[in-house]
Design a protein around this motif. Sequence first.
Motif, short mmCIF file in Angstrom:
data_model
loop_
_atom_site.label_atom_id
_atom_site.label_comp_id
_atom_site.label_asym_id
_atom_site.label_seq_id
_atom_site.Cartn_x
_atom_site.Cartn_y
_atom_site.Cartn_z
N HIS A 155 -13.54 17.25 21.82
CA HIS A 155 -14.58 16.32 22.24
C HIS A 155 -14.37 15.88 23.70
O HIS A 155 -15.31 15.70 24.45
CB HIS A 155 -14.58 15.10 21.31
CG HIS A 155 -15.61 14.08 21.64
ND1 HIS A 155 -16.96 14.33 21.55
CD2 HIS A 155 -15.50 12.80 22.08
CE1 HIS A 155 -17.63 13.25 21.91
NE2 HIS A 155 -16.77 12.32 22.25
N GLU A 181 -19.34 25.02 15.98
CA GLU A 181 -18.65 23.75 15.74
C GLU A 181 -18.27 23.08 17.06
O GLU A 181 -18.36 21.86 17.19
CB GLU A 181 -17.41 23.96 14.87
CG GLU A 181 -17.76 24.33 13.45
CD GLU A 181 -16.66 24.01 12.45
OE1 GLU A 181 -15.50 23.81 12.88
OE2 GLU A 181 -16.96 23.96 11.25
N ALA A 184 -21.25 21.51 18.47
CA ALA A 184 -21.61 20.28 17.75
C ALA A 184 -20.73 19.12 18.19
O ALA A 184 -21.18 17.98 18.31
CB ALA A 184 -21.48 20.50 16.25
N LEU A 185 -19.45 19.41 18.45
CA LEU A 185 -18.52 18.36 18.87
C LEU A 185 -18.75 17.95 20.32
O LEU A 185 -18.54 16.80 20.70
CB LEU A 185 -17.07 18.86 18.76
CG LEU A 185 -16.40 18.79 17.40
CD1 LEU A 185 -15.08 19.55 17.45
CD2 LEU A 185 -16.16 17.36 16.99
N MET B 36 -10.88 7.78 15.25
CA MET B 36 -10.96 8.84 16.26
C MET B 36 -9.64 8.97 17.02
O MET B 36 -9.41 9.97 17.68
CB MET B 36 -12.11 8.52 17.23
CG MET B 36 -12.54 9.67 18.10
SD MET B 36 -13.58 10.86 17.23
CE MET B 36 -13.98 11.99 18.57
N LEU B 84 -17.69 15.14 10.57
CA LEU B 84 -17.08 16.11 11.48
C LEU B 84 -17.24 17.53 10.97
O LEU B 84 -17.16 17.73 9.78
CB LEU B 84 -15.61 15.77 11.69
CG LEU B 84 -15.38 14.45 12.45
CD1 LEU B 84 -13.92 14.06 12.42
CD2 LEU B 84 -15.87 14.59 13.87
N PRO B 85 -17.44 18.50 11.86
CA PRO B 85 -17.45 18.36 13.31
C PRO B 85 -18.82 18.02 13.89
O PRO B 85 -19.00 18.11 15.09
CB PRO B 85 -17.03 19.77 13.75
CG PRO B 85 -17.69 20.64 12.75
CD PRO B 85 -17.64 19.90 11.45
N HIS B 86 -19.79 17.66 13.05
CA HIS B 86 -21.13 17.45 13.57
C HIS B 86 -21.30 16.04 14.11
O HIS B 86 -21.31 15.08 13.36
CB HIS B 86 -22.16 17.77 12.49
CG HIS B 86 -22.02 19.18 12.00
ND1 HIS B 86 -22.43 20.25 12.76
CD2 HIS B 86 -21.46 19.69 10.90
CE1 HIS B 86 -22.13 21.37 12.12
NE2 HIS B 86 -21.54 21.05 11.00
N LEU B 87 -21.39 15.94 15.43
CA LEU B 87 -21.52 14.64 16.06
C LEU B 87 -22.95 14.36 16.50
O LEU B 87 -23.24 13.29 17.00
CB LEU B 87 -20.58 14.54 17.27
CG LEU B 87 -19.07 14.66 16.99
CD1 LEU B 87 -18.27 14.53 18.27
CD2 LEU B 87 -18.60 13.61 16.00
N GLY B 88 -23.84 15.32 16.29
CA GLY B 88 -25.23 15.15 16.70
C GLY B 88 -25.96 14.16 15.79
O GLY B 88 -25.53 13.88 14.67
N THR B 95 -27.95 15.61 20.89
CA THR B 95 -26.60 16.18 20.79
C THR B 95 -25.51 15.34 21.42
O THR B 95 -24.34 15.62 21.24
CB THR B 95 -26.57 17.57 21.46
OG1 THR B 95 -27.07 17.43 22.80
CG2 THR B 95 -27.40 18.58 20.68
#
Lengths: 223, 116
Positions: A155, A181, A184-185, B36, B84-88, B95
């Motif tokens: 990230h 992935e 997405a991060l 986190m 996780l891993p989808h932070l959108g 995004t």
Amino acid sequence: MKVFVVEDLRAANEEMARENRRLLERYGLVVVNLIGGPGSGKTTLLEKSIAMLGDRLRFGIIEGDIYTTRDAARLEKLGVEVVQLNTAGACHLDAAMVGKALPELPLASVDLVVVENVGNLVCPAEFDLGEDLKVAVLSVTEGSDKPAKYPLVFHEAKACVLTKLDLLPYTDFDLEAVRGELAALNPALEVFPVSARTGEGMGAWCQWLLRQVPRKRQPASGC
Amino acid sequence: MHEFALMQTVLKLVEEKAQAHGLVRVTRVKLVVGKMTMALPAALELAFDALGRGTVAEGATLEIEEREVRLACPACGLEFSPELPHLGCPRCGETAPRLVQGRELYLDYFEGEDAG
């Protein structure tokens, strides 16, 4: 008696990181913090990058290692400036350690400083060293699950180098799924699949690295 | 794995502030840890017990308040906990949501007794 403190545990490190930044700004230098697990190929990636860019960029390397000087010895053979930092058991470099190492490098006569962090995908992500950008290193042999398991480093990173690409056919690593992935991060993350052994993908990575060097330090010939 | 380094900082802060307030024994230490940060409560507790020996905080209770990762979408305003891993953003697909909770890592307060 109750004593309220409300003090961030990273505050002292962040103050040291700011001091490192002030020093680096005086020299107009960019610092890359290279983060990856043990055996992910950080040193080999550096060796190959130095071999490819060494005639255009003067590298200054800070080598983090728990106890040994093996990685530093490998890089010194390539004729670059290397300072070894041994953490004596600690799992990450911190800004104070890097603050001690920086003046040992000839800062006026290097173009780019690379800090190779201690082999670890978790802790180094949390400690600001005063770097300009983090680069995550992940080898295809480590498995596709790492971005989801250790999201912080991916990230925070500006680029991710996927190493050992020549071994891809022998693993279950799903390159496209990992790319998905990672996106997405961190949608802005630049991803470079490379093989330091065969040289595949190394050109794109080296060009990107060259672009991170401030213009006034850029070699006149370009790339 | 960086929990020992973090706990050294906690104990240094507690020692300094306990002395400044004339406290001779610390009975409770409260930390706030966002998920986190990947600092693990069990490892923090182990480090607290190991490093706290012989300090003013020996034998004190360590309380850790964990904070979930929370993101806010700059486009549609939704606040959500990511999977996780989808932070959108799960509603509009933006995004790059903003982290509003989950990076906390601080010593909140401690309690202690003075010599009297």
